[in-house]
Design a protein around this motif. Sequence first.
Motif, PDB file in Angstrom:
ATOM      1  N   ALA A 139       0.828  -1.216   0.000  1.00 39.09           N
ATOM      2  CA  ALA A 139       0.000   0.000   0.000  1.00 39.09           C
ATOM      3  C   ALA A 139       0.857   1.259   0.000  1.00 39.09           C
ATOM      4  O   ALA A 139       0.575   2.222  -0.730  1.00 39.09           O
ATOM      5  CB  ALA A 139      -0.920  -0.006   1.224  1.00 39.09           C
ATOM      6  N   PHE A 142       2.151   2.171  -3.412  1.00 41.33           N
ATOM      7  CA  PHE A 142       1.143   2.866  -4.222  1.00 41.33           C
ATOM      8  C   PHE A 142       0.927   4.299  -3.723  1.00 41.33           C
ATOM      9  O   PHE A 142       0.713   5.213  -4.523  1.00 41.33           O
ATOM     10  CB  PHE A 142      -0.182   2.102  -4.194  1.00 41.33           C
ATOM     11  CG  PHE A 142      -0.196   0.884  -5.072  1.00 41.33           C
ATOM     12  CD1 PHE A 142      -0.213   1.018  -6.464  1.00 41.33           C
ATOM     13  CD2 PHE A 142      -0.191  -0.390  -4.528  1.00 41.33           C
ATOM     14  CE1 PHE A 142      -0.230  -0.098  -7.285  1.00 41.33           C
ATOM     15  CE2 PHE A 142      -0.212  -1.517  -5.345  1.00 41.33           C
ATOM     16  CZ  PHE A 142      -0.222  -1.374  -6.722  1.00 41.33           C
ATOM     17  N   TRP A 165      -5.368   6.914  -9.726  1.00 44.49           N
ATOM     18  CA  TRP A 165      -5.769   5.639  -9.127  1.00 44.49           C
ATOM     19  C   TRP A 165      -4.870   5.172  -7.980  1.00 44.49           C
ATOM     20  O   TRP A 165      -5.220   4.240  -7.254  1.00 44.49           O
ATOM     21  CB  TRP A 165      -5.777   4.547 -10.202  1.00 44.49           C
ATOM     22  CG  TRP A 165      -4.505   4.490 -10.998  1.00 44.49           C
ATOM     23  CD1 TRP A 165      -4.256   5.111 -12.194  1.00 44.49           C
ATOM     24  CD2 TRP A 165      -3.294   3.795 -10.666  1.00 44.49           C
ATOM     25  NE1 TRP A 165      -2.982   4.854 -12.632  1.00 44.49           N
ATOM     26  CE2 TRP A 165      -2.371   4.038 -11.704  1.00 44.49           C
ATOM     27  CE3 TRP A 165      -2.908   2.993  -9.607  1.00 44.49           C
ATOM     28  CZ2 TRP A 165      -1.086   3.510 -11.704  1.00 44.49           C
ATOM     29  CZ3 TRP A 165      -1.627   2.452  -9.595  1.00 44.49           C
ATOM     30  CH2 TRP A 165      -0.732   2.713 -10.630  1.00 44.49           C
ATOM     31  N   SER A 166      -3.712   5.779  -7.803  1.00 43.70           N
ATOM     32  CA  SER A 166      -2.726   5.226  -6.866  1.00 43.70           C
ATOM     33  C   SER A 166      -3.171   5.348  -5.404  1.00 43.70           C
ATOM     34  O   SER A 166      -2.975   4.418  -4.604  1.00 43.70           O
ATOM     35  CB  SER A 166      -1.364   5.889  -7.058  1.00 43.70           C
ATOM     36  OG  SER A 166      -1.445   7.281  -6.807  1.00 43.70           O
ATOM     37  N   THR A 169      -6.015   2.791  -4.724  1.00 43.31           N
ATOM     38  CA  THR A 169      -5.440   1.438  -4.676  1.00 43.31           C
ATOM     39  C   THR A 169      -4.674   1.229  -3.380  1.00 43.31           C
ATOM     40  O   THR A 169      -4.804   0.191  -2.716  1.00 43.31           O
ATOM     41  CB  THR A 169      -4.504   1.218  -5.882  1.00 43.31           C
ATOM     42  OG1 THR A 169      -5.214   1.455  -7.095  1.00 43.31           O
ATOM     43  CG2 THR A 169      -3.946  -0.200  -5.874  1.00 43.31           C
ATOM     44  N   LEU A 172      -6.927   0.857  -0.267  1.00 41.61           N
ATOM     45  CA  LEU A 172      -7.604  -0.445  -0.242  1.00 41.61           C
ATOM     46  C   LEU A 172      -6.657  -1.532   0.266  1.00 41.61           C
ATOM     47  O   LEU A 172      -7.050  -2.387   1.066  1.00 41.61           O
ATOM     48  CB  LEU A 172      -8.137  -0.781  -1.636  1.00 41.61           C
ATOM     49  CG  LEU A 172      -9.339   0.050  -2.103  1.00 41.61           C
ATOM     50  CD1 LEU A 172      -9.670  -0.248  -3.562  1.00 41.61           C
ATOM     51  CD2 LEU A 172     -10.556  -0.212  -1.216  1.00 41.61           C
ATOM     52  N   PHE A 173      -5.404  -1.517  -0.194  1.00 43.14           N
ATOM     53  CA  PHE A 173      -4.404  -2.465   0.311  1.00 43.14           C
ATOM     54  C   PHE A 173      -4.180  -2.252   1.815  1.00 43.14           C
ATOM     55  O   PHE A 173      -4.085  -3.216   2.583  1.00 43.14           O
ATOM     56  CB  PHE A 173      -3.081  -2.313  -0.443  1.00 43.14           C
ATOM     57  CG  PHE A 173      -2.966  -3.175  -1.658  1.00 43.14           C
ATOM     58  CD1 PHE A 173      -2.568  -4.497  -1.558  1.00 43.14           C
ATOM     59  CD2 PHE A 173      -3.244  -2.672  -2.927  1.00 43.14           C
ATOM     60  CE1 PHE A 173      -2.466  -5.310  -2.673  1.00 43.14           C
ATOM     61  CE2 PHE A 173      -3.144  -3.459  -4.054  1.00 43.14           C
ATOM     62  CZ  PHE A 173      -2.763  -4.789  -3.938  1.00 43.14           C
ATOM     63  N   CYS A 228     -12.458  10.389  -5.677  1.00 41.83           N
ATOM     64  CA  CYS A 228     -11.590   9.906  -6.756  1.00 41.83           C
ATOM     65  C   CYS A 228     -12.072  10.431  -8.113  1.00 41.83           C
ATOM     66  O   CYS A 228     -13.260  10.345  -8.455  1.00 41.83           O
ATOM     67  CB  CYS A 228     -11.577   8.381  -6.772  1.00 41.83           C
ATOM     68  SG  CYS A 228     -10.509   7.673  -8.052  1.00 41.83           S
TER      69      CYS A 228
END
Length: 276
Positions: A139, A142, A165-166, A169, A172-173, A228
Amino acid sequence: GTPGHPDKRASERAHVTCARLGRRAMSDSDASDDSNISLEDGGFTFTEEAKKIPFRMQQVLLNWVFIVASAALILDFGALQHLLREPVGGADFFAELCNWFGVLSCLAWLLGFAILAHWLHQVGATSMGKAGCYLKLVASVFFNLQPMTGTMGDAMLGGGAGLWWSNLTGILFFHVGNIVSCTDFYLHTPPGAAKKKGWGYHGNLPITAMWIYQAATWFLVGANFLSCSWNGKVGTSFVPTTSLPVVICQVAGGFLLLLGSVVYTIWCDGFRNFNH
Protein backbone atom coordinates in the motif's frame (compact mmCIF):
# COMPACT_ATOMS: atom_id res chain seq x y z
CA GLY A 1 -7.60 -13.70 94.49
CA THR A 2 -10.94 -13.27 92.85
CA PRO A 3 -10.62 -9.53 92.22
CA GLY A 4 -7.69 -10.32 89.89
CA HIS A 5 -9.59 -12.48 87.38
CA PRO A 6 -11.44 -9.61 85.59
CA ASP A 7 -8.12 -7.82 85.06
CA LYS A 8 -6.67 -10.98 83.57
CA ARG A 9 -9.61 -11.41 81.20
CA ALA A 10 -9.45 -7.74 80.23
CA SER A 11 -5.76 -8.10 79.56
CA GLU A 12 -6.39 -11.15 77.38
CA ARG A 13 -9.11 -9.33 75.43
CA ALA A 14 -6.81 -6.38 74.93
CA HIS A 15 -4.08 -8.71 73.70
CA VAL A 16 -6.42 -10.37 71.21
CA THR A 17 -7.67 -6.98 69.98
CA CYS A 18 -4.10 -5.75 69.49
CA ALA A 19 -3.23 -8.92 67.63
CA ARG A 20 -6.20 -8.45 65.30
CA LEU A 21 -5.33 -4.82 64.72
CA GLY A 22 -1.75 -5.83 64.09
CA ARG A 23 -2.80 -8.41 61.50
CA ARG A 24 -5.11 -5.88 59.84
CA ALA A 25 -2.32 -3.29 59.78
CA MET A 26 0.05 -5.83 58.27
CA SER A 27 -2.58 -6.75 55.68
CA ASP A 28 -3.12 -3.07 54.82
CA SER A 29 0.62 -2.58 54.64
CA ASP A 30 0.98 -5.55 52.30
CA ALA A 31 -1.80 -4.22 50.07
CA SER A 32 -0.12 -0.82 50.03
CA ASP A 33 3.21 -2.44 49.17
CA ASP A 34 1.56 -4.41 46.37
CA SER A 35 0.00 -1.21 45.06
CA ASN A 36 3.34 0.58 45.18
CA ILE A 37 5.09 -2.30 43.47
CA SER A 38 2.45 -2.28 40.74
CA LEU A 39 2.87 1.44 40.24
CA GLU A 40 6.65 1.27 40.24
CA ASP A 41 6.63 -1.68 37.86
CA GLY A 42 4.82 0.24 35.18
CA GLY A 43 1.73 2.17 36.10
CA PHE A 44 0.35 4.19 33.22
CA THR A 45 3.66 4.36 31.38
CA PHE A 46 4.18 0.55 31.31
CA THR A 47 7.93 0.98 31.71
CA GLU A 48 8.68 -2.47 33.10
CA GLU A 49 6.19 -4.28 30.89
CA ALA A 50 7.62 -2.64 27.77
CA LYS A 51 11.13 -3.90 28.59
CA LYS A 52 9.89 -7.43 27.87
CA ILE A 53 9.11 -6.57 24.23
CA PRO A 54 11.69 -8.26 21.97
CA PHE A 55 13.85 -5.80 20.01
CA ARG A 56 11.90 -2.98 21.67
CA MET A 57 13.96 -0.18 20.14
CA GLN A 58 12.86 -1.21 16.66
CA GLN A 59 9.28 -0.70 17.81
CA VAL A 60 10.18 2.69 19.25
CA LEU A 61 11.77 3.72 15.94
CA LEU A 62 9.01 2.49 13.63
CA ASN A 63 6.21 3.94 15.76
CA TRP A 64 7.86 7.36 15.81
CA VAL A 65 8.14 7.03 12.02
CA PHE A 66 4.41 6.27 11.92
CA ILE A 67 3.70 9.34 14.08
CA VAL A 68 5.59 11.47 11.55
CA ALA A 69 3.71 9.77 8.69
CA SER A 70 0.33 10.43 10.32
CA ALA A 71 1.13 14.06 11.15
CA ALA A 72 2.38 14.68 7.60
CA LEU A 73 -0.79 13.08 6.21
CA ILE A 74 -2.94 15.46 8.28
CA LEU A 75 -0.90 18.41 6.96
CA ASP A 76 -1.23 17.02 3.44
CA PHE A 77 -5.02 16.96 3.76
CA GLY A 78 -5.03 20.47 5.22
CA ALA A 79 -2.85 21.82 2.41
CA LEU A 80 -4.99 20.06 -0.20
CA GLN A 81 -8.21 21.57 1.12
CA HIS A 82 -6.53 24.99 1.31
CA LEU A 83 -5.23 24.64 -2.25
CA LEU A 84 -8.62 23.70 -3.68
CA ARG A 85 -10.25 26.69 -2.00
CA GLU A 86 -7.71 29.18 -3.34
CA PRO A 87 -8.37 31.05 -6.60
CA VAL A 88 -6.50 29.74 -9.63
CA GLY A 89 -2.89 30.93 -9.50
CA GLY A 90 -3.30 32.28 -5.97
CA ALA A 91 -1.98 29.34 -3.95
CA ASP A 92 0.06 30.37 -0.92
CA PHE A 93 3.13 28.70 0.54
CA PHE A 94 1.20 26.20 2.70
CA ALA A 95 -0.96 25.07 -0.22
CA GLU A 96 2.11 24.60 -2.43
CA LEU A 97 3.58 22.21 0.15
CA CYS A 98 0.70 19.78 -0.40
CA ASN A 99 2.60 17.24 -2.52
CA TRP A 100 5.70 17.56 -0.33
CA PHE A 101 3.68 16.71 2.77
CA GLY A 102 2.40 13.75 0.79
CA VAL A 103 5.92 12.66 -0.15
CA LEU A 104 7.06 12.84 3.49
CA SER A 105 4.03 10.92 4.73
CA CYS A 106 4.22 8.19 2.11
CA LEU A 107 7.98 7.67 2.44
CA ALA A 108 7.52 7.41 6.20
CA TRP A 109 4.79 4.74 5.81
CA LEU A 110 7.08 2.82 3.46
CA LEU A 111 10.02 3.00 5.88
CA GLY A 112 7.88 2.13 8.90
CA PHE A 113 6.32 -0.96 7.35
CA ALA A 114 9.70 -2.13 6.07
CA ILE A 115 11.06 -1.98 9.65
CA LEU A 116 7.88 -3.66 10.95
CA ALA A 117 8.27 -6.52 8.46
CA HIS A 118 11.85 -7.01 9.66
CA TRP A 119 10.70 -7.00 13.32
CA LEU A 120 7.91 -9.52 12.64
CA HIS A 121 10.41 -11.93 11.10
CA GLN A 122 12.77 -11.50 14.06
CA VAL A 123 10.08 -12.33 16.63
CA GLY A 124 8.65 -15.25 14.65
CA ALA A 125 5.22 -13.71 13.95
CA THR A 126 2.43 -15.75 12.37
CA SER A 127 2.11 -16.01 8.61
CA MET A 128 -1.15 -14.06 8.78
CA GLY A 129 0.49 -11.30 10.81
CA LYS A 130 3.29 -10.98 8.27
CA ALA A 131 0.78 -11.04 5.39
CA GLY A 132 -1.08 -8.08 6.94
CA CYS A 133 2.18 -6.15 7.14
CA TYR A 134 3.14 -6.99 3.54
CA LEU A 135 -0.22 -5.72 2.31
CA LYS A 136 0.44 -2.40 4.03
CA LEU A 137 3.98 -2.32 2.66
CA VAL A 138 2.56 -2.70 -0.85
CA ALA A 139 0.00 0.00 0.00
CA SER A 140 2.75 2.43 0.90
CA VAL A 141 4.38 1.86 -2.51
CA PHE A 142 1.14 2.87 -4.22
CA PHE A 143 0.82 5.84 -1.84
CA ASN A 144 4.18 7.14 -3.03
CA LEU A 145 3.17 7.17 -6.68
CA GLN A 146 0.60 9.96 -6.34
CA PRO A 147 2.68 12.71 -4.66
CA MET A 148 5.79 11.78 -6.64
CA THR A 149 4.00 12.02 -9.98
CA GLY A 150 2.16 15.12 -8.75
CA THR A 151 5.46 16.78 -7.91
CA MET A 152 6.71 15.97 -11.43
CA GLY A 153 3.70 17.82 -12.87
CA ASP A 154 3.70 15.72 -16.06
CA ALA A 155 0.37 16.01 -17.89
CA MET A 156 0.57 12.35 -18.95
CA LEU A 157 0.75 11.35 -15.29
CA GLY A 158 -2.15 13.49 -14.11
CA GLY A 159 -0.40 16.86 -13.84
CA GLY A 160 -0.21 18.36 -10.36
CA ALA A 161 -2.79 15.87 -9.07
CA GLY A 162 -0.61 12.86 -9.95
CA LEU A 163 -1.90 9.41 -10.87
CA TRP A 164 -5.64 9.30 -10.19
CA TRP A 165 -5.77 5.64 -9.13
CA SER A 166 -2.73 5.23 -6.87
CA ASN A 167 -4.20 6.64 -3.63
CA LEU A 168 -7.40 4.60 -3.91
CA THR A 169 -5.44 1.44 -4.68
CA GLY A 170 -3.08 2.12 -1.79
CA ILE A 171 -5.76 2.74 0.80
CA LEU A 172 -7.60 -0.44 -0.24
CA PHE A 173 -4.40 -2.46 0.31
CA PHE A 174 -3.86 -0.65 3.64
CA HIS A 175 -7.43 -1.34 4.77
CA VAL A 176 -7.35 -5.02 3.80
CA GLY A 177 -3.99 -5.30 5.59
CA ASN A 178 -5.54 -3.88 8.77
CA ILE A 179 -8.44 -6.32 8.55
CA VAL A 180 -5.99 -9.22 8.12
CA SER A 181 -3.96 -7.98 11.11
CA CYS A 182 -7.07 -7.69 13.31
CA THR A 183 -8.18 -11.17 12.24
CA ASP A 184 -4.73 -12.51 13.08
CA PHE A 185 -4.93 -10.99 16.59
CA TYR A 186 -8.37 -12.58 17.05
CA LEU A 187 -7.32 -16.05 15.89
CA HIS A 188 -3.82 -16.04 17.37
CA THR A 189 -3.63 -14.18 20.67
CA PRO A 190 -0.25 -12.40 20.67
CA PRO A 191 2.23 -12.95 23.53
CA GLY A 192 1.31 -10.86 26.56
CA ALA A 193 -2.28 -10.26 25.47
CA ALA A 194 -5.28 -11.46 27.51
CA LYS A 195 -8.79 -11.61 26.05
CA LYS A 196 -10.36 -11.28 29.50
CA LYS A 197 -8.53 -8.02 30.20
CA GLY A 198 -9.53 -4.56 28.98
CA TRP A 199 -8.48 -2.57 25.92
CA GLY A 200 -6.06 -0.57 28.09
CA TYR A 201 -4.19 -3.62 29.46
CA HIS A 202 -0.56 -3.41 28.35
CA GLY A 203 -0.53 -6.71 26.48
CA ASN A 204 -3.71 -5.72 24.63
CA LEU A 205 -2.50 -2.31 23.44
CA PRO A 206 -1.23 -3.59 20.05
CA ILE A 207 -4.69 -5.04 19.42
CA THR A 208 -6.35 -1.79 20.50
CA ALA A 209 -4.07 0.24 18.22
CA MET A 210 -4.72 -2.07 15.26
CA TRP A 211 -8.49 -1.65 15.65
CA ILE A 212 -7.94 2.13 15.74
CA TYR A 213 -5.94 1.79 12.52
CA GLN A 214 -8.77 -0.20 10.95
CA ALA A 215 -11.29 2.48 11.98
CA ALA A 216 -8.99 5.07 10.38
CA THR A 217 -8.80 3.26 7.06
CA TRP A 218 -12.59 2.86 6.91
CA PHE A 219 -12.77 6.66 6.90
CA LEU A 220 -9.90 7.01 4.42
CA VAL A 221 -11.39 4.45 2.02
CA GLY A 222 -14.57 6.53 2.10
CA ALA A 223 -12.69 9.78 1.48
CA ASN A 224 -10.74 8.36 -1.46
CA PHE A 225 -13.71 6.58 -3.01
CA LEU A 226 -15.95 9.65 -2.84
CA SER A 227 -13.38 12.10 -4.21
CA CYS A 228 -11.59 9.91 -6.76
CA SER A 229 -11.46 11.44 -10.25
CA TRP A 230 -12.25 8.31 -12.23
CA ASN A 231 -10.01 7.84 -15.28
CA GLY A 232 -8.33 11.10 -14.31
CA LYS A 233 -11.20 13.19 -15.68
CA VAL A 234 -12.34 16.34 -13.91
CA GLY A 235 -15.88 16.22 -12.57
CA THR A 236 -16.15 12.42 -12.42
CA SER A 237 -15.91 12.12 -8.63
CA PHE A 238 -19.05 11.37 -6.64
CA VAL A 239 -18.63 14.57 -4.63
CA PRO A 240 -16.06 17.39 -4.73
CA THR A 241 -12.93 16.91 -2.61
CA THR A 242 -13.91 20.04 -0.67
CA SER A 243 -17.32 18.60 0.30
CA LEU A 244 -18.07 18.08 3.99
CA PRO A 245 -18.22 14.23 3.88
CA VAL A 246 -14.74 14.05 2.34
CA VAL A 247 -13.30 16.57 4.80
CA ILE A 248 -14.79 14.67 7.77
CA CYS A 249 -13.41 11.36 6.49
CA GLN A 250 -9.96 12.84 5.86
CA VAL A 251 -9.73 14.49 9.28
CA ALA A 252 -11.11 11.46 11.14
CA GLY A 253 -8.86 9.04 9.24
CA GLY A 254 -5.72 11.12 9.70
CA PHE A 255 -6.19 11.70 13.42
CA LEU A 256 -7.16 8.06 14.08
CA LEU A 257 -3.93 6.94 12.40
CA LEU A 258 -2.07 9.36 14.65
CA LEU A 259 -3.92 8.04 17.71
CA GLY A 260 -3.16 4.43 16.80
CA SER A 261 0.52 5.29 16.38
CA VAL A 262 0.54 7.01 19.78
CA VAL A 263 -1.02 3.91 21.41
CA TYR A 264 1.67 1.71 19.85
CA THR A 265 4.34 4.11 21.12
CA ILE A 266 2.88 3.96 24.65
CA TRP A 267 2.95 0.15 24.40
CA CYS A 268 6.70 0.12 23.72
CA ASP A 269 7.33 3.03 26.13
CA GLY A 270 8.63 5.07 23.22
CA PHE A 271 7.88 8.42 24.83
CA ARG A 272 10.08 7.84 27.88
CA ASN A 273 12.63 5.12 27.38
CA PHE A 274 15.10 5.46 24.51
CA ASN A 275 17.63 2.99 25.91
CA HIS A 276 18.03 -0.67 25.03
